[in-house]
Design an enzyme around this catalytic site. Structure first.
Site, PDB file in Angstrom:
ATOM      1  N   CYS A  41     -10.240  16.954 -17.665  1.00  0.00           N
ATOM      2  CA  CYS A  41      -8.832  17.282 -17.399  1.00  0.00           C
ATOM      3  C   CYS A  41      -8.478  18.513 -18.228  1.00  0.00           C
ATOM      4  O   CYS A  41      -9.375  19.259 -18.641  1.00  0.00           O
ATOM      5  CB  CYS A  41      -7.928  16.088 -17.675  1.00  0.00           C
ATOM      6  SG  CYS A  41      -7.938  15.505 -19.390  1.00  0.00           S
ATOM      7  N   ASN A  78      -7.936  16.848 -22.423  1.00  0.00           N
ATOM      8  CA  ASN A  78      -8.883  15.780 -22.833  1.00  0.00           C
ATOM      9  C   ASN A  78      -8.237  14.820 -23.839  1.00  0.00           C
ATOM     10  O   ASN A  78      -8.887  14.336 -24.759  1.00  0.00           O
ATOM     11  CB  ASN A  78     -10.183  16.383 -23.403  1.00  0.00           C
ATOM     12  CG  ASN A  78     -11.314  15.373 -23.580  1.00  0.00           C
ATOM     13  OD1 ASN A  78     -12.120  15.496 -24.501  1.00  0.00           O
ATOM     14  ND2 ASN A  78     -11.392  14.366 -22.743  1.00  0.00           N
ATOM     15  N   CYS A  92      -5.381  12.754 -22.324  1.00  0.00           N
ATOM     16  CA  CYS A  92      -4.699  11.752 -21.475  1.00  0.00           C
ATOM     17  C   CYS A  92      -5.626  11.255 -20.365  1.00  0.00           C
ATOM     18  O   CYS A  92      -6.248  10.195 -20.481  1.00  0.00           O
ATOM     19  CB  CYS A  92      -3.405  12.312 -20.875  1.00  0.00           C
ATOM     20  SG  CYS A  92      -2.133  12.699 -22.112  1.00  0.00           S
ATOM     21  N   ARG A  93      -5.745  12.019 -19.275  1.00  0.00           N
ATOM     22  CA  ARG A  93      -6.416  11.508 -18.080  1.00  0.00           C
ATOM     23  C   ARG A  93      -7.918  11.316 -18.253  1.00  0.00           C
ATOM     24  O   ARG A  93      -8.446  10.235 -17.923  1.00  0.00           O
ATOM     25  CB  ARG A  93      -6.137  12.451 -16.890  1.00  0.00           C
ATOM     26  CG  ARG A  93      -4.683  12.454 -16.472  1.00  0.00           C
ATOM     27  CD  ARG A  93      -4.355  13.648 -15.588  1.00  0.00           C
ATOM     28  NE  ARG A  93      -4.451  14.901 -16.314  1.00  0.00           N
ATOM     29  CZ  ARG A  93      -4.324  16.101 -15.800  1.00  0.00           C
ATOM     30  NH1 ARG A  93      -4.110  16.210 -14.489  1.00  0.00           N
ATOM     31  NH2 ARG A  93      -4.384  17.189 -16.542  1.00  0.00           N
ATOM     32  N   SER A  94      -8.616  12.344 -18.738  1.00  0.00           N
ATOM     33  CA  SER A  94     -10.097  12.192 -18.776  1.00  0.00           C
ATOM     34  C   SER A  94     -10.573  11.182 -19.825  1.00  0.00           C
ATOM     35  O   SER A  94     -11.529  10.447 -19.544  1.00  0.00           O
ATOM     36  CB  SER A  94     -10.811  13.539 -18.885  1.00  0.00           C
ATOM     37  OG  SER A  94     -10.494  14.208 -20.068  1.00  0.00           O
ATOM     38  N   ASP A 149      -0.744  15.192 -13.974  1.00  0.00           N
ATOM     39  CA  ASP A 149      -0.689  15.327 -15.431  1.00  0.00           C
ATOM     40  C   ASP A 149       0.509  14.530 -15.962  1.00  0.00           C
ATOM     41  O   ASP A 149       1.654  14.815 -15.602  1.00  0.00           O
ATOM     42  CB  ASP A 149      -0.517  16.819 -15.737  1.00  0.00           C
ATOM     43  CG  ASP A 149      -0.526  17.123 -17.213  1.00  0.00           C
ATOM     44  OD1 ASP A 149      -0.408  16.172 -18.020  1.00  0.00           O
ATOM     45  OD2 ASP A 149      -0.641  18.307 -17.561  1.00  0.00           O
TER      46      ASP A 149
HETATM   47  P1  4NP Z   1      -4.508  15.787 -20.026  1.00  0.00           P
HETATM   48  O1  4NP Z   1      -2.939  15.991 -20.364  1.00  0.00           O
HETATM   49  O2  4NP Z   1      -4.972  17.092 -19.411  1.00  0.00           O
HETATM   50  O3  4NP Z   1      -4.521  14.665 -19.068  1.00  0.00           O
HETATM   51  O4  4NP Z   1      -5.196  15.489 -21.359  1.00  0.00           O
HETATM   52  C1  4NP Z   1      -2.428  17.043 -21.118  1.00  0.00           C
HETATM   53  C2  4NP Z   1      -2.578  17.045 -22.482  1.00  0.00           C
HETATM   54  C3  4NP Z   1      -2.021  18.070 -23.234  1.00  0.00           C
HETATM   55  C4  4NP Z   1      -1.320  19.071 -22.619  1.00  0.00           C
HETATM   56  C5  4NP Z   1      -1.168  19.077 -21.241  1.00  0.00           C
HETATM   57  C6  4NP Z   1      -1.737  18.061 -20.484  1.00  0.00           C
HETATM   58  N1  4NP Z   1      -0.729  20.110 -23.397  1.00  0.00           N
HETATM   59  O5  4NP Z   1       0.029  20.925 -22.822  1.00  0.00           O
HETATM   60  O6  4NP Z   1      -0.951  20.178 -24.628  1.00  0.00           O
END
Ligand code: 4NP
Length: 166
Positions: A17, A20, A22-24, A134
């Site tokens: 993702c 790294n 949340c989703r992954s 997201d």
């Molecule tokens: P992820 O979510 O891609 O599912 O881990 C996010 C985590 C952090 C951010 C955006 C999405 N960020 O903007 O820091």
């Protein structure tokens, strides 16, 4: 969808993702539990990475961990950035959304590399979503949707991998 045929061989899966956190890592934790429950630890290796290095070394987001805990998971991987070597190390590189897809594809050097990129939603059959949205800037319902999509898709992914072992 083309799934590489594997017999008596370790299969490696990398979820990707943006951050790294949340989703992954949630996909990694869900998939690892399925692999353990199916006694396939010797046959399936699971990891996750982010296309950004923004949260390198961090545990998953507390909200993601909490929504996972409620369903019996422990999301505890440390964030790392996706790198070219991952194309050599992994059989399946499974992205969460379109941005992840293009950012991973940009690093591919061969058609074989590109053929390893899948979308998480390709494995979902209970949902018609094209991406795993997201959840970072949203509320609790976004994290629950991520959990629902990932549980569905990871279950189907493991079934596909298992059918290739048979
Ligand atoms: P992820 O979510 O891609 O599912 O881990 C996010 C985590 C952090 C951010 C955006 C999405 N960020 O903007 O820091």
């Amino acid at each position: 969808m083309h799934i590489p045929h594997v017999k008596n061989q370790k299969v490696s899966v990398l979820f990707v993702c943006l951050g790294n956190i949340c989703r992954s890592p949630a996909a990694e934790g869900i998939m690892k539990k399925l692999v353990t429950d199916n006694h396939l630890e010797e046959s399936v290796f699971v990891d996750s990475a982010g296309t950004s290095g923004w949260h390198e070394g961090e545990l998953p987001d507390n909200r993601m961990r909490m929504h996972g805990q409620r369903r019996g998971y422990d999301f505890c991987s440390l964030s790392r950035k996706f790198r070219y070597d991952d194309f050599e190390l992994f059989d399946y590189i499974i992205v969460m959304d379109d941005d992840n897809y293009w950012n991973v594809k940009k690093l591919a050097k061969t058609e074989g590399d590109v053929a390893k990129i899948y979308r998480m939603t390709d494995f979902s059959d209970k949902f018609s979503h094209h991406q795993v949205p997201d959840p970072y800037y949203g509320g609790a319902s976004g994290f629950e949707l991520v959990m629902d999509l990932l549980e569905d898709a990871c279950g189907n992914l493991l079934n596909k991998i298992k059918s290739n072992f048979e």
